[in-house]
Design an enzyme around this catalytic site. Structure first.
Site, PDB file in Angstrom:
ATOM      1  N   SER A  82       0.807  -1.220   0.000  1.00 55.70           N
ATOM      2  CA  SER A  82       0.000   0.000   0.000  1.00 55.70           C
ATOM      3  C   SER A  82       0.840   1.271   0.000  1.00 55.70           C
ATOM      4  O   SER A  82       0.277   2.371   0.028  1.00 55.70           O
ATOM      5  CB  SER A  82      -0.915   0.007   1.227  1.00 55.70           C
ATOM      6  N   THR A 214      -1.781   2.568   3.026  1.00 55.00           N
ATOM      7  CA  THR A 214      -1.226   3.898   3.348  1.00 55.00           C
ATOM      8  C   THR A 214      -0.512   3.854   4.699  1.00 55.00           C
ATOM      9  O   THR A 214      -0.863   3.056   5.553  1.00 55.00           O
ATOM     10  CB  THR A 214      -2.329   4.988   3.457  1.00 55.00           C
ATOM     11  N   THR A 232       1.469   6.960   0.319  1.00 55.95           N
ATOM     12  CA  THR A 232       0.628   5.844  -0.122  1.00 55.95           C
ATOM     13  C   THR A 232       0.792   5.552  -1.608  1.00 55.95           C
ATOM     14  O   THR A 232       1.203   6.437  -2.374  1.00 55.95           O
ATOM     15  CB  THR A 232      -0.856   6.186   0.133  1.00 55.95           C
ATOM     16  N   ARG A 242      -6.055   9.185 -10.608  1.00 59.05           N
ATOM     17  CA  ARG A 242      -6.841   9.360  -9.372  1.00 59.05           C
ATOM     18  C   ARG A 242      -5.925   9.849  -8.247  1.00 59.05           C
ATOM     19  O   ARG A 242      -4.867   9.282  -8.014  1.00 59.05           O
ATOM     20  CB  ARG A 242      -7.488   8.029  -8.985  1.00 59.05           C
ATOM     21  N   VAL A 243      -6.331  10.900  -7.577  1.00 60.38           N
ATOM     22  CA  VAL A 243      -5.587  11.389  -6.422  1.00 60.38           C
ATOM     23  C   VAL A 243      -6.454  11.180  -5.187  1.00 60.38           C
ATOM     24  O   VAL A 243      -7.632  11.537  -5.177  1.00 60.38           O
ATOM     25  CB  VAL A 243      -5.243  12.894  -6.585  1.00 60.38           C
ATOM     26  N   GLY A 244      -5.867  10.581  -4.160  1.00 59.85           N
ATOM     27  CA  GLY A 244      -6.613  10.339  -2.930  1.00 59.85           C
ATOM     28  C   GLY A 244      -6.451  11.483  -1.948  1.00 59.85           C
ATOM     29  O   GLY A 244      -6.128  12.616  -2.303  1.00 59.85           O
ATOM     30  N   ASP A 245      -6.650  11.163  -0.687  1.00 60.34           N
ATOM     31  CA  ASP A 245      -6.574  12.172   0.368  1.00 60.34           C
ATOM     32  C   ASP A 245      -5.156  12.440   0.847  1.00 60.34           C
ATOM     33  O   ASP A 245      -4.854  13.507   1.381  1.00 60.34           O
ATOM     34  CB  ASP A 245      -7.420  11.728   1.572  1.00 60.34           C
ATOM     35  N   THR A 265      -5.773   6.837   7.279  1.00 56.81           N
ATOM     36  CA  THR A 265      -5.621   5.779   6.286  1.00 56.81           C
ATOM     37  C   THR A 265      -7.013   5.249   5.977  1.00 56.81           C
ATOM     38  O   THR A 265      -7.921   5.365   6.794  1.00 56.81           O
ATOM     39  CB  THR A 265      -4.736   4.630   6.799  1.00 56.81           C
ATOM     40  N   GLY A 266      -7.160   4.645   4.811  1.00 52.93           N
ATOM     41  CA  GLY A 266      -8.463   4.110   4.425  1.00 52.93           C
ATOM     42  C   GLY A 266      -8.994   4.832   3.200  1.00 52.93           C
ATOM     43  O   GLY A 266      -8.225   5.440   2.449  1.00 52.93           O
ATOM     44  N   GLY A 268      -9.831   7.236   0.781  1.00 55.95           N
ATOM     45  CA  GLY A 268      -9.473   8.644   0.677  1.00 55.95           C
ATOM     46  C   GLY A 268     -10.611   9.534   0.223  1.00 55.95           C
ATOM     47  O   GLY A 268     -10.681  10.708   0.609  1.00 55.95           O
TER      48      GLY A 268
END
Ligand code: GLY
Length: 360
Positions: A82, A214, A232, A242-245, A265-266, A268
């Site tokens: 991850s 993450t 992450t 795609r961009v996460g948090d 974590t988790g 996003g």
């Protein structure tokens, strides 16, 4: 230390002295105990990271340098699918990494998103903080910036991650031309899918849940200065770009040196929709303990989750966790569901503790 970095940290020292006295005054009014307790916390995959960050901080390093050094261990670890090297790729089989850093004393931040070929995105994020007038660089621009600062490019897709991706691709649809291995000859890959699948009671079928791992790591030193980082490979098999948090300040991490730090974590997307880490710090500013602040953020996410992402009980069908560290050293880990650990190192040593779940 370069001149620029030295100036940055000298300025930080001045800011932090003011911050300590302000926080001491307001916390005293509230009647709570104010001790600067040095401490490092991280997600459950970060025990080696908190240990390393603690050691580096004990040698006098700034908390931000400490957490970036800590998470480098996990970015290097091919067994953690991850984060960093060995992270699971996007839907085309290309590893794209997100990371950010935030420095409490200066309130400066840096981040990179959709970064390819560089195994330590948190270090590149730190360079964005130190050596640019910007906060977030993405994609080709982030890679060009990393190259300019001497980061070496390499293929981050390990054979293990490639095989997991290939099996995902081959079992995604029976209406394309990619056929899964009928002999299913790769036990580690099959085991990975077993671990990330759950039984759907209504149909009796196994449903694969795409991992969103993450690592987040936050530290406070004996002068009550805070910093944090989140790094992450993002949601496995995501749409390219795609961009996460994790690289978004306020979503996957946030620190206010007068209040505390929060990271996640988790899933996003839930943090992007709720600015969760900023919310966690603001709740602490308004007097909530780290645990109460984290639980309130989870309740907000649970309340705003769209119907397609709810289970039969109406709860979110994804997990998400928060790690909170207050200016006075109090800390907490909270999670939407179940048995989730977080890592901590302080004068009592390195250990895993349990996140408090919102739903059993
Ligand atoms: N929290 C990591 C991600 O969703 O990308």
């Amino acid at each position: 230390m370069t001149d620029v970095t030295r100036r940055l940290f000298m300025r930080a020292a001045g800011v932090s002295a003011m911050a300590v006295s302000h926080t001491t005054a307001s916390a005293s009014r509230a009647g709570s105990k104010v001790d600067a307790v040095a401490r490092v916390i991280a997600s459950g995959n970060g025990a080696a990271a908190t240990q390393k960050a603690w050691e580096v901080m004990q040698e006098g390093a700034d908390p931000l340098d400490a957490v970036v050094a800590g998470v480098a261990i996990v970015e290097d670890d091919p067994r953690d699918t991850s984060v960093g090297y060995g992270g699971l790729p996007n839907e085309r089989g290309i590893v794209e990494l997100d990371a950010a850093v935030m420095h409490g004393p200066t309130h400066r931040a840096g981040g990179v998103a959709s970064l390819q070929n560089i195994r330590h995105p948190a270090q590149v994020a730190l360079k964005v903080l130190q050596r640019t007038d910007h906060v977030l660089l993405v994609g080709a621009g982030a890679l060009e910036f990393a190259r300019a600062h001497g980061f070496q490019e390499e293929n981050l897709l390990t054979d293990h991650a490639r095989r997991i991706w290939l099996r995902w691709k081959e079992t995604l649809s029976d209406r394309d031309d990619w056929l899964p291995d009928p002999a299913d000859t790769e036990p580690p890959v099959a085991e990975f899918f077993r671990q990330h699948s759950e039984l759907v009671a209504a149909t009796g079928a196994l449903r694969f849940r795409r991992p969103t791992g993450t690592i987040h790591c936050s530290a406070i030193n004996a002068n009550a200065n805070l910093s944090c980082t989140t790094t992450t490979s993002g949601m496995a098999f995501k749409i390219p770009g795609r961009v996460g948090d994790s690289p978004i300040i306020g979503a996957g991490l946030y620190v206010d040196n007068e209040v505390g730090s929060c990271g996640s974590t988790g899933r996003g997307e839930a943090n992007l929709q709720n600015m969760s880490s900023f919310a966690g710090v603001e709740l602490m500013r308004n007097g909530a303990s780290p645990e109460d602040a984290g639980m309130e953020v989870l309740r907000r996410i649970a309340k705003t989750t769209e119907p397609r992402l709810r289970n039969a009980q109406g709860q979110p069908d994804f997990n998400i966790s928060f790690y909170l560290l207050a200016k006075d050293g109090r800390y907490a880990g909270v999670t939407m569901f179940g048995d989730v650990d977080f890592a901590i190192t302080d004068e009592r040593g390195t250990r895993l503790e349990k996140c408090r779940p919102l739903f059993k």
